[in-house]
Scaffold this motif. Structure first.
Motif, short mmCIF file in Angstrom:
data_model
loop_
_atom_site.label_atom_id
_atom_site.label_comp_id
_atom_site.label_asym_id
_atom_site.label_seq_id
_atom_site.Cartn_x
_atom_site.Cartn_y
_atom_site.Cartn_z
N PHE A 249 4.12 -31.21 3.90
CA PHE A 249 2.91 -31.63 4.58
C PHE A 249 1.77 -30.61 4.47
O PHE A 249 0.73 -30.80 5.09
CB PHE A 249 3.20 -31.85 6.08
CG PHE A 249 3.82 -33.18 6.39
CD1 PHE A 249 3.05 -34.32 6.59
CD2 PHE A 249 5.20 -33.29 6.48
CE1 PHE A 249 3.64 -35.53 6.89
CE2 PHE A 249 5.79 -34.50 6.79
CZ PHE A 249 5.01 -35.63 6.99
N PHE A 250 1.96 -29.55 3.68
CA PHE A 250 1.01 -28.44 3.73
C PHE A 250 -0.42 -28.87 3.42
O PHE A 250 -1.36 -28.55 4.16
CB PHE A 250 1.44 -27.32 2.79
CG PHE A 250 0.53 -26.13 2.82
CD1 PHE A 250 0.38 -25.38 3.98
CD2 PHE A 250 -0.22 -25.76 1.71
CE1 PHE A 250 -0.48 -24.29 4.03
CE2 PHE A 250 -1.07 -24.68 1.75
CZ PHE A 250 -1.20 -23.94 2.91
N LEU A 251 -0.63 -29.60 2.33
CA LEU A 251 -1.99 -30.02 1.97
C LEU A 251 -2.57 -30.96 3.02
O LEU A 251 -3.76 -30.88 3.36
CB LEU A 251 -1.98 -30.69 0.60
CG LEU A 251 -1.80 -29.77 -0.61
CD1 LEU A 251 -1.63 -30.60 -1.88
CD2 LEU A 251 -2.97 -28.81 -0.75
N GLN A 252 -1.74 -31.83 3.56
CA GLN A 252 -2.21 -32.74 4.60
C GLN A 252 -2.62 -31.97 5.86
O GLN A 252 -3.60 -32.31 6.52
CB GLN A 252 -1.11 -33.76 4.94
CG GLN A 252 -0.88 -34.77 3.82
CD GLN A 252 0.43 -35.51 3.98
OE1 GLN A 252 1.44 -35.13 3.40
NE2 GLN A 252 0.42 -36.57 4.77
N MET A 253 -1.87 -30.92 6.18
CA MET A 253 -2.21 -30.09 7.33
C MET A 253 -3.57 -29.42 7.15
O MET A 253 -4.35 -29.31 8.09
CB MET A 253 -1.13 -29.05 7.58
CG MET A 253 0.17 -29.63 8.09
SD MET A 253 1.49 -28.40 8.20
CE MET A 253 2.80 -29.36 8.98
N GLU A 511 10.02 -34.03 8.48
CA GLU A 511 9.05 -33.07 7.96
C GLU A 511 9.42 -32.56 6.58
O GLU A 511 8.55 -32.31 5.75
CB GLU A 511 8.94 -31.90 8.94
CG GLU A 511 7.85 -30.90 8.59
CD GLU A 511 7.70 -29.82 9.65
OE1 GLU A 511 6.76 -29.03 9.54
OE2 GLU A 511 8.55 -29.77 10.58
N GLU A 512 10.71 -32.42 6.31
CA GLU A 512 11.15 -31.82 5.04
C GLU A 512 11.23 -32.83 3.90
O GLU A 512 11.31 -32.45 2.73
CB GLU A 512 12.51 -31.16 5.24
CG GLU A 512 12.44 -29.93 6.15
CD GLU A 512 13.82 -29.42 6.54
OE1 GLU A 512 14.83 -29.99 6.04
OE2 GLU A 512 13.89 -28.46 7.32
N SER A 513 11.19 -34.11 4.22
CA SER A 513 11.33 -35.13 3.18
C SER A 513 10.01 -35.35 2.44
O SER A 513 8.93 -35.35 3.03
CB SER A 513 11.80 -36.44 3.80
OG SER A 513 11.85 -37.46 2.81
N THR A 514 10.12 -35.55 1.13
CA THR A 514 8.94 -35.89 0.31
C THR A 514 8.90 -37.39 0.00
O THR A 514 7.97 -37.86 -0.65
CB THR A 514 8.96 -35.10 -1.00
OG1 THR A 514 10.18 -35.38 -1.70
CG2 THR A 514 8.86 -33.60 -0.73
N SER A 515 9.90 -38.12 0.45
CA SER A 515 9.99 -39.55 0.17
C SER A 515 9.35 -40.35 1.30
O SER A 515 9.72 -40.21 2.48
CB SER A 515 11.46 -39.97 0.02
OG SER A 515 11.59 -41.38 0.07
N TYR A 516 8.40 -41.22 0.95
CA TYR A 516 7.74 -42.07 1.95
C TYR A 516 8.75 -42.98 2.63
O TYR A 516 8.71 -43.17 3.85
CB TYR A 516 6.66 -42.90 1.26
CG TYR A 516 5.81 -43.70 2.23
CD1 TYR A 516 4.65 -43.16 2.79
CD2 TYR A 516 6.16 -45.01 2.59
CE1 TYR A 516 3.87 -43.89 3.68
CE2 TYR A 516 5.39 -45.74 3.48
CZ TYR A 516 4.25 -45.18 4.03
OH TYR A 516 3.49 -45.90 4.91
N GLN A 521 12.00 -44.56 7.44
CA GLN A 521 13.28 -44.84 8.07
C GLN A 521 13.56 -43.87 9.21
O GLN A 521 14.11 -44.25 10.25
CB GLN A 521 14.42 -44.78 7.04
CG GLN A 521 15.78 -45.17 7.60
CD GLN A 521 15.80 -46.55 8.22
OE1 GLN A 521 15.38 -47.52 7.60
NE2 GLN A 521 16.28 -46.66 9.47
N THR A 522 13.14 -42.61 9.03
CA THR A 522 13.34 -41.61 10.09
C THR A 522 12.51 -41.97 11.32
O THR A 522 12.96 -41.80 12.45
CB THR A 522 12.96 -40.21 9.59
OG1 THR A 522 13.69 -39.91 8.40
CG2 THR A 522 13.28 -39.15 10.65
#
Length: 571
Positions: A249-253, A511-516, A521-522
């Motif tokens: 999420f770094f760039l989004q943050m 937070e750690e997942s890169t999959s949409y 699902q989370t």
């Protein structure tokens, strides 16, 4: 002294009888926030200026009497007409803050409309006047968590990158280019040249470093920059970040309003806000805020020249809409704001052991029948069963099982404090809930929270139940993460430790997942966990309706439910 008189008259007008009112001096101590001695001094001066007759009470405990010269409504009309003649909107905003009937405001004068809505001045300025029934709270990016204030910060400041809602990706903004190495730990940003702050100093990489360090020292939003091990100004227009671990999420943050870049050379000041955004802060007082288009903005200049916010009463706010000319016959157009938001009820299981009982929480869950609430209060809402409006479906509540649930709980009529951010709609919801609870001898009491007190840590122990509205930005996944990372929103702090730890684990997975798809699902798994344990009552997704003058063009919305002022223009 005229404003002192009008405050007094508004305070007493419902108690008047034949233009006279009995009173005690301690009433005015609270109204004017002064001592008994100063109250008598002000009264004496008002009498000398001919505002009223004053007969002091004889002896301790006896009432004094004021006798006025004419009905208060006539004096209001006179005052407003004077405001119109002198083109004094500040004085008009003062009268709009008084607790007087809104019909007085609507009917007082046709010329009154000249000071409302969009206005072209003699200097050909396009100005938008807008009215709010509360004062603006903190505009500090490291503190603000209220939608309007966050929206204003977006108008005043800029971030390194932007989130493109249409393409669902991060695009350059203050930085014209950025690079991520193969390790995913090192980010390099190249800044645009000749970007000016509102004080006409040029933005450089040292300002980026300063902004990051400032946020790392904050408590509320430090989670946005926790993954940064080092930020370094490599050159005036090149800045690098080294992360402790990969952050999907770094760039989004970096695109959030919390991370608007502030100048290193200026200590942050709420009333002298310096940023690089499309608007600069021209004026700010307790009851007024003025934004002015920044002529040296590095992108397209705002099409409107100024935006004026005035604090008025709630009754007055309900009667206001944006209007251009008093003589035009076209009616304001009503439109709905389709913003992503959700209203829910939270249980403070940390501070109140009674609410650690699942049966009591479940009883309150079945008490909150949203279809009945909407019908009773004439609310236009969509019932919520999830955080997402797209996935929400109606829920059938079982009111008949509430008595049995209460018998299985340990609740014996103890007082439960219902907290809510103090506005008219939420107050009506809270009052409705209290009335419904009385049928089952559930003892609920109102505990309104003023906007200016929203950031105080005492809220944690001051409420047992909390109505809370979450407004999501266009970046849906980052907004969801923020709900649980921002402890001001209480989704985590209100839980018991066991449930809090389990939810922490699920949030870390998200937070750690890169999959949409994995993230979606989370989110569903988290919703199920919260609902099955009766940790939250999903209530509704609001349908926000506003009126807009048809001359206003390109009235697009930011993701916080407010107009993007920089894109507005007039026909």
């Amino acid at each position: 002294m005229e404003e002192k008189y009008l405050e007094l008259r508004a305070f007493f007008y419902e108690r008047e009888d034949q233009l006279s009112v009995p009173f005690k001096h301690d009433m005015l101590e609270g109204l004017w926030f002064c001592t008994r001695r100063n109250v008598k001094r002000i009264l004496k001066q008002l009498v000398s200026e001919g505002y009223f007759q004053y007969i002091p009470g004889k002896g301790r405990g006896h009432y004094s009497v004021l006798t006025f010269h004419q009905p208060f409504r006539l004096e209001v009309e006179h005052y407003v007409n004077k405001c119109v003649q002198t083109n004094n909107l500040d004085q008009l905003a003062f009268i709009l803050r008084l607790p007087i009937p809104k019909t007085w405001i609507i009917d007082v004068s046709a010329d009154f409309q000249k000071l409302l809505g969009f206005k072209r001045s003699e200097e050909s300025k396009d100005i938008l006047y807008t009215f709010k029934s509360r004062e603006i709270t903190s505009l500090d990016p490291s503190l603000s968590a209220i939608a309007l204030e966050v929206h204003l910060i977006k108008q005043l400041g800029d971030t390194l990158v932007h989130y493109d809602t249409e393409q669902n990706r991060i695009v350059p903004h203050l930085a014209h280019h950025f690079h991520v190495d193969q390790s995913g730990l090192n980010y390099t940003f190249y800044l645009r040249k000749n970007i000016y702050f509102h004080n006409m100093e040029k933005l450089s990489s040292s300002d980026v470093v300063y902004t990051i360090h400032r946020l790392q020292e904050s408590k509320r939003y430090s989670w946005l920059v926790d993954s940064i091990m080092e930020v370094k100004a490599e050159s005036p227009f090149k800045v690098s970040f080294h992360l402790q671990k990969k952050n999907a999420f770094f760039l989004q943050m970096l695109s959030t309003p919390t991370l608007v870049i502030l100048p290193e050379t200026n200590l942050f000041n709420e009333y002298e806000w310096i940023g690089s955004g499309p608007f600069m802060l021209k004026e700010r007082t307790r009851t007024k805020l003025v934004l002015q288009a920044f002529e040296h903005y590095f992108k397209e200049r705002a099409l409107i020249d100024e935006v004026h916010f005035h604090t008025i009463s709630k009754a007055a706010e309900n009667s206001m809409y944006l209007q251009h000319l008093p003589e035009q016959t076209s009616q304001p157009e009503e439109y709905s704001v389709h913003d992503m938001c959700m209203v829910s009820l939270l249980f403070n299981q940390q501070s109140n052991s009674l609410l650690q009982n699942t049966f009591l929480r479940e009883a309150i869950y079945h008490l909150l029948d949203v279809s009945k609430l909407a019908a009773d209060l004439s609310f236009d809402v969509k019932e919520a069963s999830t955080f997402s409006e797209l996935r929400s479906t109606p829920i059938v509540k079982q009111k008949q099982i509430i008595p049995d649930l209460l018998r299985q709980s340990t609740y014996c009529g103890e007082e439960l404090k219902v907290g809510y951010l103090n506005n008219e709609l939420t107050q009506r919801e809270a009052q409705w809930l209290i009335k419904e609870a009385q049928e089952f001898a559930i003892n609920l009491v109102l505990n309104p929270i003023a906007h200016e007190h929203f950031y105080e840590p005492t809220i944690m122990s001051a409420v047992d139940l909390l109505f809370i509205k979450v407004v999501f930005s266009a970046d849906w996944h980052l907004s969801f993460l923020s709900m649980f990372k921002n402890e001001q929103l209480f989704f985590l702090p209100f839980l018991q430790e066991k449930e809090k730890n389990k939810l922490h684990f699920m949030i870390n997975t998200f937070e750690e997942s890169t999959s949409y798809q994995v993230r979606e699902q989370t989110i569903i798994d988290i919703e199920l966990f919260l609902k099955e344990g009766s940790h939250i009552v999903f209530l509704y997704h609001p349908v926000i309706k506003r009126k807009l003058d048809p001359i206003i063009q390109n009235a697009s919305h930011h993701s916080y439910g407010h107009l993007d002022f920089s894109k507005l223009w007039l026909t």
